[in-house]
Design a protein around this motif. Structure first.
Motif, PDB file in Angstrom:
ATOM      1  N   LYS A 189      75.590  19.004  56.071  1.00 35.63           N
ATOM      2  CA  LYS A 189      75.885  19.656  57.349  1.00 35.63           C
ATOM      3  C   LYS A 189      75.522  18.805  58.578  1.00 35.63           C
ATOM      4  O   LYS A 189      76.335  18.697  59.512  1.00 35.63           O
ATOM      5  CB  LYS A 189      75.165  21.010  57.387  1.00 35.63           C
TER       6      LYS A 189
ATOM      7  N   THR B  80      71.312  22.764  61.634  1.00 39.99           N
ATOM      8  CA  THR B  80      72.240  22.296  60.589  1.00 39.99           C
ATOM      9  C   THR B  80      71.527  22.011  59.266  1.00 39.99           C
ATOM     10  O   THR B  80      71.610  20.890  58.740  1.00 39.99           O
ATOM     11  CB  THR B  80      72.984  21.031  61.056  1.00 39.99           C
TER      12      THR B  80
ATOM     13  N   SER C 125      72.834  25.438  54.043  1.00 38.92           N
ATOM     14  CA  SER C 125      73.546  26.600  54.599  1.00 38.92           C
ATOM     15  C   SER C 125      75.006  26.295  54.907  1.00 38.92           C
ATOM     16  O   SER C 125      75.684  27.135  55.507  1.00 38.92           O
ATOM     17  CB  SER C 125      72.851  27.089  55.875  1.00 38.92           C
ATOM     18  N   GLY C 126      75.511  25.120  54.516  1.00 36.98           N
ATOM     19  CA  GLY C 126      76.913  24.837  54.828  1.00 36.98           C
ATOM     20  C   GLY C 126      77.277  23.399  54.545  1.00 36.98           C
ATOM     21  O   GLY C 126      76.498  22.636  53.973  1.00 36.98           O
ATOM     22  N   THR C 127      78.462  23.028  54.956  1.00 39.78           N
ATOM     23  CA  THR C 127      78.993  21.689  54.702  1.00 39.78           C
ATOM     24  C   THR C 127      79.071  20.891  56.004  1.00 39.78           C
ATOM     25  O   THR C 127      78.755  21.392  57.088  1.00 39.78           O
ATOM     26  CB  THR C 127      80.405  21.784  54.110  1.00 39.78           C
TER      27      THR C 127
ATOM     28  N   GLU D 258      81.136  22.657  58.690  1.00 45.35           N
ATOM     29  CA  GLU D 258      80.447  23.704  59.451  1.00 45.35           C
ATOM     30  C   GLU D 258      79.491  23.066  60.459  1.00 45.35           C
ATOM     31  O   GLU D 258      79.350  23.550  61.589  1.00 45.35           O
ATOM     32  CB  GLU D 258      79.720  24.639  58.482  1.00 45.35           C
TER      33      GLU D 258
ATOM     34  N   SER E   4      83.723  23.813  50.766  1.00 44.54           N
ATOM     35  CA  SER E   4      83.278  24.829  51.719  1.00 44.54           C
ATOM     36  C   SER E   4      83.419  26.220  51.113  1.00 44.54           C
ATOM     37  O   SER E   4      84.111  26.412  50.118  1.00 44.54           O
ATOM     38  CB  SER E   4      84.112  24.755  52.997  1.00 44.54           C
TER      39      SER E   4
ATOM     40  N   GLY F 210      83.879  29.109  53.451  1.00 41.58           N
ATOM     41  CA  GLY F 210      83.954  29.822  54.720  1.00 41.58           C
ATOM     42  C   GLY F 210      84.505  31.228  54.594  1.00 41.58           C
ATOM     43  O   GLY F 210      84.315  32.060  55.473  1.00 41.58           O
TER      44      GLY F 210
ATOM     45  N   ASP G 189      83.993  26.395  47.457  1.00 36.22           N
ATOM     46  CA  ASP G 189      82.681  26.089  46.862  1.00 36.22           C
ATOM     47  C   ASP G 189      82.839  25.298  45.556  1.00 36.22           C
ATOM     48  O   ASP G 189      82.094  25.526  44.605  1.00 36.22           O
ATOM     49  CB  ASP G 189      81.902  27.388  46.629  1.00 36.22           C
TER      50      ASP G 189
END
Length: 454
Positions: free
Chosen positions: A19, A136, A140-142, A145, A343, A345, A369
């Motif tokens: 992230k 970031t 919690s994300g890529t 994101e 991702s 999302g 994912d």
């Protein structure tokens, strides 16, 4: 969405990047800005290596260089010291501070630390750059994101309102430097003034210099970002942004700037939608040179149909890039059999359905994912003819013995990834020629006698 049996529980050869890397890329698109990672030195080193190998440009990412003791006592002192060093060595106009897994886990209050830092240097009378922070943590994300959240953080923390001015905002998402240059050309040809955020068309693809510049020329000026709340409207690329509060949506809610969200203009239909938006905003029809590009593109669809019709493709990478590529592949007669992204999302399946509905007779397998372990499990039985995505898919393409069409980021095993034009009619023409020639080359290589005339 198809569920796999006996799904492997760990990520293996991820189909995504971390992230804060996305946040650093966004910060590189701001004039005079230095990306700063609040975390360990290793995070910054990994990202510099990764970004340099794609863009072939120097990449400075500052770091607070936390060690074991900071995991216990906190990293505030190192962050303040690091900011001071960056100001002294780089004299930046802005520092973009992105957190990492370590500092989010130990609970450092970065906004408070930055307020303390600003207060301290104000008391000393020292000049201070703009400080923008974004949360970031990679768990919690890529990287995508992180990219979008960094853009939103910059707008949230810098944009101001006021009397409307005669320009538009354009949030293109993570496209190539060559794409950004092409966007400037298109918008200019509609006689529109435009602020593109971020703009790394020069900072990540600049000219050779006699002397090294600590901060390369180019980027969206901070002064222009401050005026984004006074724009006539915004255009935002990304069908998969539905579940996010984006920079465009923030400007709409805070300052009433109308936001038009459209798909990333890859292929014929998505580019048509972009040009329609520009026609409505500018009040003038699309310039003749683009209508000729569109006409030549359609002509080449006819010319190439016999080579691509019925071919099967695996497409992977960032959600909006995969969605745009899937839209384009369906237009030219290729059947996407698997659309995959790292991702999650939440809008990926809906977006793929939007761009394929009414064209494909068989829906592709859509997986978010996903990692390359997941992709490899079923891809052989899908019998693809080509793979379309970044370099991380090369081992699988090699195993299958099929061409890999390199697009997006990262491209580590070829030169020129930063100069690939993906968007507009021009980008679609480039992609079409690349795909068709790869298919023809594969057929030639597999032929026992070969041929030299089509």
């Amino acid at each position: 969405m198809k569920k796999q049996e006996n799904k492997y529980v760990s990520t293996t050869n991820a189909c995504k990047l971390c992230k804060p890397l996305g946040a650093c890329l966004a910060f590189k698109g701001i004039e005079g800005a230095v990306p700063f990672l609040h975390g360990s030195q290793g995070c910054a080193t990994y990202m510099r290596r990764y970004i340099i190998s794609h863009f072939n440009e120097p990449m400075d990412i500052a770091s607070s260089s936390l060690g074991e003791k900071h995991a216990v006592f906190g990293g505030a002192a190192n962050l303040k010291k690091g900011l001071k060093n960056v100001c002294r060595k780089f004299s930046p106009s802005m520092i973009g501070v992105a957190t990492t897994c370590l500092t989010e886990t130990i609970g450092d209050d970065v906004p408070m630390i930055l307020r303390e830092y600003r207060s301290g240097i104000a008391q000393q009378g020292d000049p201070a750059p703009f400080l923008v922070n974004v949360s970031t943590p990679s768990y919690s994300g890529t990287h995508m994101e992180g990219f979008h959240e960094a853009v939103k953080a910059v707008v949230e923390q810098l944009a101001e309102g006021g009397e409307p001015l005669d320009f538009i905002n354009l949030f293109p998402g993570f496209v190539s430097p060559a794409d950004i240059r092409h966007l400037y050309e298109i918008v200019s040809d509609f006689s529109l003034e435009c602020t593109i955020l971020p703009d790394y068309s020069d900072t990540l693809d600049g000219p050779a210099m006699r002397e090294y510049e600590r901060i390369p020329q180019g980027g969206t000026p901070v002064s222009a970002i401050k005026e984004m709340g006074r724009a006539l409207g915004s255009i935002e690329f990304g069908r998969n942004l539905k579940t996010m509060v984006t920079a465009g949506e923030f400007l709409k809610s805070r300052f009433g700037v109308v936001n038009r969200r459209i798909g990333t203009p890859i292929g014929l239909r998505e580019t048509d939608a972009f040009f329609t938006a520009l026609e409505e905003i500018s009040g003038i029809p699309a310039p003749q040179k683009y209508m000729m590009e569109r006409a030549r593109l359609i002509d080449s669809f006819v010319d190439c149909h016999k080579y691509v019709f019925g071919k099967r493709a695996v497409v992977y990478g960032e959600e909006d890039l995969v969605t745009g590529l899937t839209s384009f592949l369906t237009e030219i007669g290729i059947q996407p059999v698997l659309c995959a992204s790292g991702s999650k999302g939440g809008a990926f399946q809906e977006s793929i359905k939007e761009v394929t509905e009414g064209i494909l007779t068989d829906d592709p397998d859509v997986r978010d994912d996903a990692d390359f372990y997941d992709i490899a499990i079923d891809v052989e039985s899908m019998q693809p003819d080509i793979m379309v995505g970044h370099s991380k898919g090369y081992p699988l393409a090699r195993k299958l013995g099929i061409p890999l069409i390199r697009v997006g980021f990262p491209i580590h095993d070829r030169i020129g990834g930063q100069r690939i034009v993906h968007i507009g009619y021009r980008g679609a023409q480039n992609l079409l020629d690349t795909i068709v020639n790869a298919i023809i080359e594969k057929k030639q290589d597999d032929s026992s006698v070969g041929y030299s005339y089509m």
